[in-house]
Design an enzyme around this catalytic site. Sequence first.
Site, PDB file in Angstrom:
ATOM      1  N   LYS A  22     -29.819  95.821 -70.214  1.00  0.00           N
ATOM      2  CA  LYS A  22     -30.155  95.049 -68.780  1.00  0.00           C
ATOM      3  C   LYS A  22     -29.776  93.576 -68.836  1.00  0.00           C
ATOM      4  O   LYS A  22     -29.120  92.938 -68.181  1.00  0.00           O
ATOM      5  CB  LYS A  22     -31.617  94.971 -68.825  1.00  0.00           C
ATOM      6  CG  LYS A  22     -32.169  93.825 -67.615  1.00  0.00           C
ATOM      7  CD  LYS A  22     -33.526  94.132 -67.560  1.00  0.00           C
ATOM      8  CE  LYS A  22     -34.357  93.094 -68.712  1.00  0.00           C
ATOM      9  NZ  LYS A  22     -34.295  91.477 -68.181  1.00  0.00           N
ATOM     10  N   ASN A  23     -30.061  92.748 -70.060  1.00  0.00           N
ATOM     11  CA  ASN A  23     -29.595  91.457 -70.413  1.00  0.00           C
ATOM     12  C   ASN A  23     -28.132  91.197 -70.444  1.00  0.00           C
ATOM     13  O   ASN A  23     -27.613  89.972 -70.174  1.00  0.00           O
ATOM     14  CB  ASN A  23     -30.402  90.864 -71.458  1.00  0.00           C
ATOM     15  CG  ASN A  23     -31.731  90.666 -70.989  1.00  0.00           C
ATOM     16  OD1 ASN A  23     -32.083  90.874 -70.043  1.00  0.00           O
ATOM     17  ND2 ASN A  23     -32.609  90.395 -72.021  1.00  0.00           N
ATOM     18  N   CYS A 116     -42.727  81.236 -64.099  1.00  0.00           N
ATOM     19  CA  CYS A 116     -42.534  82.652 -64.611  1.00  0.00           C
ATOM     20  C   CYS A 116     -43.520  82.720 -65.602  1.00  0.00           C
ATOM     21  O   CYS A 116     -44.306  81.928 -66.438  1.00  0.00           O
ATOM     22  CB  CYS A 116     -41.168  82.713 -65.389  1.00  0.00           C
ATOM     23  SG  CYS A 116     -41.124  84.045 -66.643  1.00  0.00           S
ATOM     24  N   ARG A 121     -39.868  77.955 -68.267  1.00  0.00           N
ATOM     25  CA  ARG A 121     -38.411  78.137 -68.282  1.00  0.00           C
ATOM     26  C   ARG A 121     -37.548  77.456 -67.093  1.00  0.00           C
ATOM     27  O   ARG A 121     -37.143  77.931 -66.061  1.00  0.00           O
ATOM     28  CB  ARG A 121     -38.324  79.723 -67.802  1.00  0.00           C
ATOM     29  CG  ARG A 121     -39.132  80.507 -68.831  1.00  0.00           C
ATOM     30  CD  ARG A 121     -39.071  82.161 -68.280  1.00  0.00           C
ATOM     31  NE  ARG A 121     -37.738  82.690 -68.985  1.00  0.00           N
ATOM     32  CZ  ARG A 121     -37.358  83.988 -68.905  1.00  0.00           C
ATOM     33  NH1 ARG A 121     -38.392  84.902 -68.595  1.00  0.00           N
ATOM     34  NH2 ARG A 121     -36.387  84.365 -69.558  1.00  0.00           N
ATOM     35  N   ASP A 306     -38.275  88.913 -77.242  1.00  0.00           N
ATOM     36  CA  ASP A 306     -38.507  90.274 -76.457  1.00  0.00           C
ATOM     37  C   ASP A 306     -39.097  91.420 -77.130  1.00  0.00           C
ATOM     38  O   ASP A 306     -39.292  92.546 -76.535  1.00  0.00           O
ATOM     39  CB  ASP A 306     -36.972  90.645 -75.480  1.00  0.00           C
ATOM     40  CG  ASP A 306     -36.818  89.422 -74.392  1.00  0.00           C
ATOM     41  OD1 ASP A 306     -37.541  88.778 -74.194  1.00  0.00           O
ATOM     42  OD2 ASP A 306     -35.699  90.006 -73.947  1.00  0.00           O
ATOM     43  N   ARG A 398     -38.808  96.819 -64.391  1.00  0.00           N
ATOM     44  CA  ARG A 398     -37.558  96.012 -64.256  1.00  0.00           C
ATOM     45  C   ARG A 398     -36.812  96.067 -65.526  1.00  0.00           C
ATOM     46  O   ARG A 398     -35.517  95.562 -65.406  1.00  0.00           O
ATOM     47  CB  ARG A 398     -38.220  94.590 -64.427  1.00  0.00           C
ATOM     48  CG  ARG A 398     -38.933  94.061 -63.208  1.00  0.00           C
ATOM     49  CD  ARG A 398     -39.383  92.866 -63.437  1.00  0.00           C
ATOM     50  NE  ARG A 398     -38.090  91.723 -63.735  1.00  0.00           N
ATOM     51  CZ  ARG A 398     -38.213  90.484 -64.194  1.00  0.00           C
ATOM     52  NH1 ARG A 398     -39.462  89.910 -64.284  1.00  0.00           N
ATOM     53  NH2 ARG A 398     -37.311  89.817 -64.406  1.00  0.00           N
TER      54      ARG A 398
HETATM   55  C1  UD1 Z   1     -32.803  85.509 -71.882  1.00  0.00           C
HETATM   56  C2  UD1 Z   1     -33.179  86.996 -71.659  1.00  0.00           C
HETATM   57  C3  UD1 Z   1     -34.437  87.207 -72.007  1.00  0.00           C
HETATM   58  C4  UD1 Z   1     -35.000  86.610 -73.482  1.00  0.00           C
HETATM   59  C5  UD1 Z   1     -34.422  85.052 -73.653  1.00  0.00           C
HETATM   60  C6  UD1 Z   1     -34.613  84.631 -75.099  1.00  0.00           C
HETATM   61  C7  UD1 Z   1     -31.646  87.668 -69.832  1.00  0.00           C
HETATM   62  C8  UD1 Z   1     -31.487  87.938 -68.398  1.00  0.00           C
HETATM   63  N1  UD1 Z   1     -32.983  87.337 -70.268  1.00  0.00           N
HETATM   64  O1  UD1 Z   1     -33.575  84.768 -70.780  1.00  0.00           O
HETATM   65  O2  UD1 Z   1     -34.977  88.471 -71.873  1.00  0.00           O
HETATM   66  O3  UD1 Z   1     -36.550  86.421 -73.612  1.00  0.00           O
HETATM   67  O4  UD1 Z   1     -33.241  84.922 -73.175  1.00  0.00           O
HETATM   68  O5  UD1 Z   1     -34.124  85.393 -76.064  1.00  0.00           O
HETATM   69  O6  UD1 Z   1     -30.671  87.606 -70.725  1.00  0.00           O
HETATM   70  N2  UD1 Z   1     -34.870  76.642 -71.577  1.00  0.00           N
HETATM   71  C9  UD1 Z   1     -34.686  75.466 -71.395  1.00  0.00           C
HETATM   72  N3  UD1 Z   1     -33.819  74.823 -70.443  1.00  0.00           N
HETATM   73  C10 UD1 Z   1     -32.834  75.668 -69.980  1.00  0.00           C
HETATM   74  C11 UD1 Z   1     -32.616  77.091 -70.220  1.00  0.00           C
HETATM   75  C12 UD1 Z   1     -33.969  77.510 -71.199  1.00  0.00           C
HETATM   76  O7  UD1 Z   1     -35.890  74.457 -71.834  1.00  0.00           O
HETATM   77  O8  UD1 Z   1     -32.182  75.135 -68.992  1.00  0.00           O
HETATM   78  C13 UD1 Z   1     -35.705  77.194 -72.511  1.00  0.00           C
HETATM   79  C14 UD1 Z   1     -36.407  78.246 -71.856  1.00  0.00           C
HETATM   80  O9  UD1 Z   1     -37.508  77.811 -71.176  1.00  0.00           O
HETATM   81  C15 UD1 Z   1     -37.184  79.070 -73.277  1.00  0.00           C
HETATM   82  C16 UD1 Z   1     -35.854  79.008 -74.219  1.00  0.00           C
HETATM   83  O10 UD1 Z   1     -35.157  77.918 -73.648  1.00  0.00           O
HETATM   84  O11 UD1 Z   1     -38.285  78.325 -73.810  1.00  0.00           O
HETATM   85  C17 UD1 Z   1     -35.085  80.215 -73.989  1.00  0.00           C
HETATM   86  O12 UD1 Z   1     -34.525  80.567 -73.003  1.00  0.00           O
HETATM   87  P1  UD1 Z   1     -33.140  81.174 -72.661  1.00  0.00           P
HETATM   88  O13 UD1 Z   1     -32.421  81.502 -73.980  1.00  0.00           O
HETATM   89  O14 UD1 Z   1     -32.642  80.364 -71.545  1.00  0.00           O
HETATM   90  O15 UD1 Z   1     -33.667  82.513 -71.976  1.00  0.00           O
HETATM   91  P2  UD1 Z   1     -33.130  83.191 -70.656  1.00  0.00           P
HETATM   92  O16 UD1 Z   1     -31.592  83.184 -70.560  1.00  0.00           O
HETATM   93  O17 UD1 Z   1     -33.933  82.699 -69.512  1.00  0.00           O
END
Ligand code: UD1
Length: 418
Positions: A22-23, A116, A121, A306, A398
């Site tokens: 999925k990711n 979320c 996030r 995850d 999902r």
């Molecule tokens: C992706 C995965 C999700 C997984 C996560 C961490 C997908 C669709 N989802 O989510 O299943 O749990 O990686 O492995 O691939 N953060 C910030 N600023 C930003 C972006 C992120 O502070 O601009 C923080 C987030 O709040 C969180 C951390 O960074 O605490 C990790 O987030 P991120 O790696 O971006 O996760 P996703 O890409 O949303």
Amino acid sequence: MKNLVIRGGRPLNGSVRVSGSKNAVLPIIAACLLPVTPCTLEDIPDLVDVHTICLVLEHLGARIDRSGSTLVIHPPERPCTEAPYEIVRRMRASFLVMGPLLARTGQATISLPGGCAIGSRPVDLHLKGFHTLGARIEHGYGSVRAEVGPNGLRGNRIYLDFPSVGATENIIMAAVLAEGQTIIENAAEEPEVVDLANFLNAMGAQIKGAGTKVIRINGVKELHGVTHPVIPDRIEAGTFLLAGAITGGNVLVQNVILDHVKPVVAKLNEMGIMVYEESEGLRVTGRDEYRAVDVKTMPYPGFPTDMQPQMMALMTGARGTGIITETVFENRFMHVSELRRMGAKIKTVGRNAVVQGPAGLSGAPVKATDLRAGAALVLAGLRAGGETVVGNVHHIERGYERLVEKLRGLGAEIEEVV
Ligand code: UD1
């Protein structure tokens, strides 16, 4: 509202095939806005999140044909540049279309995905990346608007404060058509980032270093559609390994890349649970007694956040006390109170959860608060004596394709009840 009714206490036996990731699929579908000709994507799971990103793309003007697990995506000639709240609010990953839209059209307006269940996030790292590539960013009316000057995006050096998976992917997609070289430092190393880079490189992009902390992208003028099979879902694979372990069963998990699930397999081994590599996949053999371990979630190749809730479900049955530390998300312990209702002995202090075992779990009505929390409750239900009813099943749908069918194939007593 659908519920999952599980009568636990049966060891799972047999084999199960893991679906496409999925990711990995979500950014790859977003990246189909980039080429000038259609892309064919294979092994695409039939999941609500996949339907949502497809809806976003269709809204932007793409045409998508689905046949079984294959998608053919025809990119729009002139994409619409606005993704509305109505669709974006359903899934945070919708924000992944911003990079491709900026690259193709020089502008994008996307509703902010909002809060979320597992933390605030934010998307600040995505926006910092676009800004560094030359985009002007404006906030207003719950949306973010990014616009590039007449010269388009220009390559630059971007340091991510945290190796965000989504930010790394979004910035890569913006940079592939930018003028010059982009360097992303402290990039996410997750296999899904590598799959996206492989897909884009097959289309003609020049990306080096995906899977390491430094990614270098040399911008190209145009990309062309290709056929791409996505990687297997390492979180689904890990969940089935734990399903075999928690029920004391014997399960062969097929279509899995060992390297991608190493952090999970290493912890199972430390607990005294054996996982064997076979020609067709990974076999887990559960046992009645296993040891508690400490687990700390980290960006890849660390233990995946995850898999943290599912690991906690498994730990409730381990001998001794283990500490689970969540370092990636600030609020990812919502499954704790539900697991406690089933008899688990867990205390949380800040980002640590102390799990004392072995606890005899008993069935109870519980609610999934998010996707992986839901998976943890299903695992606990498979072990527990009596009947467990898991509510809010839409969260689980999902991210797990045909979960009930797959678990029944392994001998679980589980049904979906409306
Ligand atoms: C992706 C995965 C999700 C997984 C996560 C961490 C997908 C669709 N989802 O989510 O299943 O749990 O990686 O492995 O691939 N953060 C910030 N600023 C930003 C972006 C992120 O502070 O601009 C923080 C987030 O709040 C969180 C951390 O960074 O605490 C990790 O987030 P991120 O790696 O971006 O996760 P996703 O890409 O949303």
